[in-house]
Design a protein around this motif. Structure first.
Motif, PDB file in Angstrom:
ATOM      1  N   THR A  65     -11.282 -10.416  -4.009  1.00 30.86           N
ATOM      2  CA  THR A  65     -10.532 -11.523  -4.888  1.00 30.86           C
ATOM      3  C   THR A  65     -10.023 -12.624  -4.238  1.00 30.86           C
ATOM      4  N   ARG A  66      -9.542 -12.550  -3.015  1.00 30.82           N
ATOM      5  CA  ARG A  66      -9.133 -13.755  -1.977  1.00 30.82           C
ATOM      6  C   ARG A  66     -10.178 -14.472  -1.547  1.00 30.82           C
ATOM      7  N   GLN A  98     -10.937  -4.556  -2.486  1.00 26.82           N
ATOM      8  CA  GLN A  98     -10.663  -5.457  -3.707  1.00 26.82           C
ATOM      9  C   GLN A  98      -9.955  -6.593  -3.419  1.00 26.82           C
ATOM     10  N   GLU A  99      -8.779  -6.706  -2.508  1.00 29.01           N
ATOM     11  CA  GLU A  99      -8.107  -7.608  -2.038  1.00 29.01           C
ATOM     12  C   GLU A  99      -8.751  -8.739  -1.467  1.00 29.01           C
ATOM     13  N   LYS A 100      -9.460  -8.392  -0.813  1.00 29.26           N
ATOM     14  CA  LYS A 100     -10.400  -9.403   0.041  1.00 29.26           C
ATOM     15  C   LYS A 100     -11.341  -9.913  -0.821  1.00 29.26           C
ATOM     16  N   SER A 143       0.624  -1.275   0.078  1.00 28.92           N
ATOM     17  CA  SER A 143       0.038   0.056   0.032  1.00 28.92           C
ATOM     18  C   SER A 143       0.839   1.235  -0.142  1.00 28.92           C
ATOM     19  N   ARG A 185      -8.458  -0.439  -1.759  1.00 31.36           N
ATOM     20  CA  ARG A 185      -7.730  -1.796  -2.353  1.00 31.36           C
ATOM     21  C   ARG A 185      -7.846  -2.797  -1.340  1.00 31.36           C
ATOM     22  N   THR A 186      -7.898  -2.428  -0.075  1.00 29.71           N
ATOM     23  CA  THR A 186      -8.103  -3.666   0.909  1.00 29.71           C
ATOM     24  C   THR A 186      -9.350  -4.346   0.576  1.00 29.71           C
TER      25      THR A 186
END
Length: 293
Positions: free
Chosen positions: A110-111, A106-108, A2, A103-104
Motif C-alpha cells: 500500500t505504501r 500489505q502495509e508495504k 502489530s 500484515r507487513t
C-alpha cells in the motif's frame, strides 16, 4: 500496532491425517505437526533452511520458463513451504508469526503504490519505478532514525553467492577499492589458492598432501570461499558475468554427462556398471561430439 505486543504462540498441530483443503490456516497447522513429529523438520533452523529457499526460487524460475501448470503449481507450493516453515520457527521463538508477515507485506504494498491508493498520478511504468525507489529511500531513512544506519553495501539486492560477490566488488570498485587491472585479481586468486592448499594439508603427518582433517573444516570452508570470491573478481575485471559463466559450465557438464549415459545405454550398460576409465573416455568423446554440432 502489530499484535507483537502480545505473546506470540505457534499454530497448533493438526490432528489425525490432514486433508488438502487449500486453506492457509490448515497449512500452518500441518507445518506445526511436521515440526512436532518429523525428525528432519524438527532439527531444522532458520539458518539451515537458507539453501533450500534459494534452491526453490531457482526451481520456480525454471518451472515458469517451462510453462507447465502442474510444475508451476508444485514449485510455487515449494516456495510457499519455505515461508510457512520460517514463520513456524519464528513463532516458536515468540518473535512473530504468519499474520505479522502478511500484515507487513500489505502495509508495504500500500505504501509503495501511492499512485493506486492515493491521489498521485504517474504516467508510465518508468515513473512508477522512480517513485518506488524514492519510497524505498524514505523507508531507509526511517530505519536509520530507529538506529539502523545504512552502510554503502547493505542495499545490494540478494541473489546467488556469485551474483552477490560480483555486485559487491562492482560497488566497492566505484568507491575506489579495487586493482587497476586484472593482474592484481590474478595475484589475489593465486594467494587464496595457496592458502586453501595450506589448510588442506594435514600438518600432523609427514609428506602429507591434501589429507583433510575435519578439525579445521571451518577454516577450509573460509579459504574455499575466498578462492571463489577471488575468481569472481577475475571475471569482473575481464567484463564477464560469473553467474552466467558458471551456468554455462553446469549446462555443459550436464550435456556431456548425458552423452556418457546415452552411449552406455546403447552398449546395454548403466552408469553403475561402468568405471571412471570408461566414463572418462566417453567424456572425451562427448567433447569431440560437441565440436561437430
Amino acid at each position: 500496532m502489530s499484535h507483537l505486543e502480545d505473546k506470540i504462540s505457534a499454530p497448533k498441530p493438526v490432528q489425525g491425517s490432514p486433508e488438502a483443503s487449500g486453506q492457509l490456516d490448515d497449512l500452518l497447522a500441518l507445518m506445526a505437526r511436521l515440526r512436532a513429529d518429523c525428525p528432519w523438520d524438527r532439527k531444522q533452523s532458520n539458518h539451515s533452511l537458507i539453501p533450500y529457499a534459494i534452491e526453490e526460487a531457482y526451481e520456480l524460475g525454471e518451472a515458469v520458463q517451462s510453462d507447465d501448470d502442474e510444475d508451476i503449481k508444485s514449485e510455487l507450493g515449494d516456495v510457499l513451504l519455505q515461508v510457512v516453515f520460517h514463520c513456524q520457527m519464528y513463532a516458536e521463538q515468540g518473535r512473530f508469526d504468519m499474520s505479522d508477515v502478511i500484515r507487513t507485506l500489505q502495509e508495504k504494498l500500500t505504501r509503495r503504490h501511492p499512485h493506486v491508493f492515493e491521489a498521485e498520478t504517474l504516467k508510465d511504468d518508468a515513473a512508477v519505478k522512480v517513485r518506488w525507489d524514492e519510497i524505498k529511500a524514505e523507508e531507509q531513512s526511517a530505519r536509520e532514525a530507529r538506529g539502523k544506519p545504512k552502510r554503502r553495501l547493505d542495499s545490494l539486492k540478494a541473489g546467488s553467492a556469485l551474483m552477490q560477490a560480483q555486485e559487491v566488488q562492482k560497488q566497492a570498485s566505484k568507491l575506489g577499492f579495487d586493482w587497476e587491472g586484472v593482474a592484481g585479481a590474478f595475484d589475489k586468486l593465486d594467494e587464496e589458492i595457496a592458502e586453501l592448499k595450506n589448510e588442506l594439508i594435514d600438518k600432523t603427518k609427514e609428506n602429507a598432501k591434501y589429507n583433510i582433517s575435519t578439525s579445521n573444516i571451518k577454516e577450509i570452508e573460509k579459504e574455499l570461499g575466498d578462492c571463489m570470491f577471488a575468481l569472481v573478481n577475475v571475471a569482473r575485471k575481464i567484463n564477464l558475468d560469473a553467474e552466467a559463466a558458471t551456468l554455462t559450465c553446469v549446462h555443459k557438464f550436464k550435456s556431456r554427462f548425458g552423452y556418457i549415459e546415452e552411449q552406455l545405454a546403447i552398449a546395454g550398460k548403466r552408469l553403475e556398471d561402468s568405471d571412471i576409465t570408461e566414463m572418462d573416455a566417453l567424456w572425451e568423446a562427448a567433447k569431440q561430439h560437441e565440436r561437430l554440432l
